[in-house]
Design a protein around this motif. Structure first.
Motif: not given
Length: 291
Positions: A115-121
């Protein structure tokens, strides 16, 4: 009217809306404490129900528990399922590659990273994304803790096609992720399938897994039963879907025709499913084929 059920649905739809409790309370002209009391099952006037429904953009009948509940974001649906699982004696799940309630803590930890990486991408607002992720993960972990404490019986049926995709693509297989995280997603997926395979072999009391070949015959759904009531939940959001996903509409209903129709599908599918040692053997074959 069952005010406790109205309160539960009010909480789920409030979370679905993305509005904060103080925002809704201010628009209603009541205190935040009063709103929380409504959510806990305090008697609520029909006029207040009507105004709440307008704020949440749903029909008053839906808030009263008459008809079908619809959710367009994962958090509203997950919160409502958490509530239903609080009293469920039996949970029947059809399709999907895993049964979330029996997954490991490693799976939850991975979801947080996804979830954290998807938000950043996707360039999402960091604070809003973090809040949404915390809500979804909180509901998921609460469901798992409740299952461990209460131990309702579970019957879960998986398809070989779904398990194959899960092993090959990993957790959150449809999301674009970094190479590092995608590798970890595949590793965790294998661990979860191995975990399910062990459960198939040991067949613990109250937990039954079945496996069928071919494509999923109907969309994934759950039937949750108590002594007094059965509910059907149809959900387009897998547990590894991003918190703000709006890729479909989940629905929950206790309408007898809907429940009985899906119950017949479940019974027929369960009869055709392989179980126990035979199912475990096929799962191990799937793992070996993708090694």
């Amino acid at each position: 009217m069952h005010f406790n059920e109205i309160g539960q649905q009010l909480r789920a739809y409030r979370m679905e809306s993305g509005l904060k409790a103080e925002e809704i309370a201010a628009r209603l002209g009541v205190s935040r404490a009063a709103l929380y009391r409504y959510e806990k099952g305090e008697v609520i006037k029909l006029d207040t129900v009507k105004r709440l429904a307008e704020l949440l953009k749903i029909s008053p009948l839906t808030l009263l528990g008459i008809g079908v509940e619809y959710y367009s974001r994962p958090i509203g649906y997950l919160e409502r399922i958490r509530q239903l699982e609080e009293t469920a004696d039996q949970i029947l799940q059809l399709y999907g590659p895993i049964c979330y309630l029996t997954t490991s803590d490693e799976y939850d930890s991975l979801l947080a990273q996804i979830f954290e990486e998807n938000a950043e991408l996707n360039g999402l607002d960091r604070n809003m994304a973090r809040t949404a992720a915390e809500q979804v993960l909180g509901a998921l972990v609460s469901r798992k803790r409740m299952f461990i404490a209460r131990r309702p019986s579970i019957i879960a049926i998986f398809t070989t096609a779904a398990v194959q995709r899960f092993i090959e693509d990993g957790v959150a297989g449809v999301l674009p992720l970094s190479d590092r995280l995608r590798t970890l997603c595949r590793e965790v997926a294998r661990h979860e399938v191995e975990r399910m395979t062990d459960l198939m072999e040991s067949e613990p009391i109250g937990l039954q897994f079945g496996l069928i070949s071919g494509a999923e015959l109907n969309g994934p759904f759950m039937l949750l039963r108590t002594r007094e009531r059965a509910s059907l939940a149809i959900n387009p959001f897998p547990t590894d879907a991003p918190p703000n996903a709006q890729s479909g509409v989940a629905m929950i209903t206790s309408a007898e025709d809907a429940v009985m129709t899906h119950q017949r599908i479940a019974e027929s599918t369960w009869r055709d499913a392989i179980k126990g040692q035979a199912a475990a053997k096929q799962m191990r074959a799937l793992l070996s084929a993708k090694a």
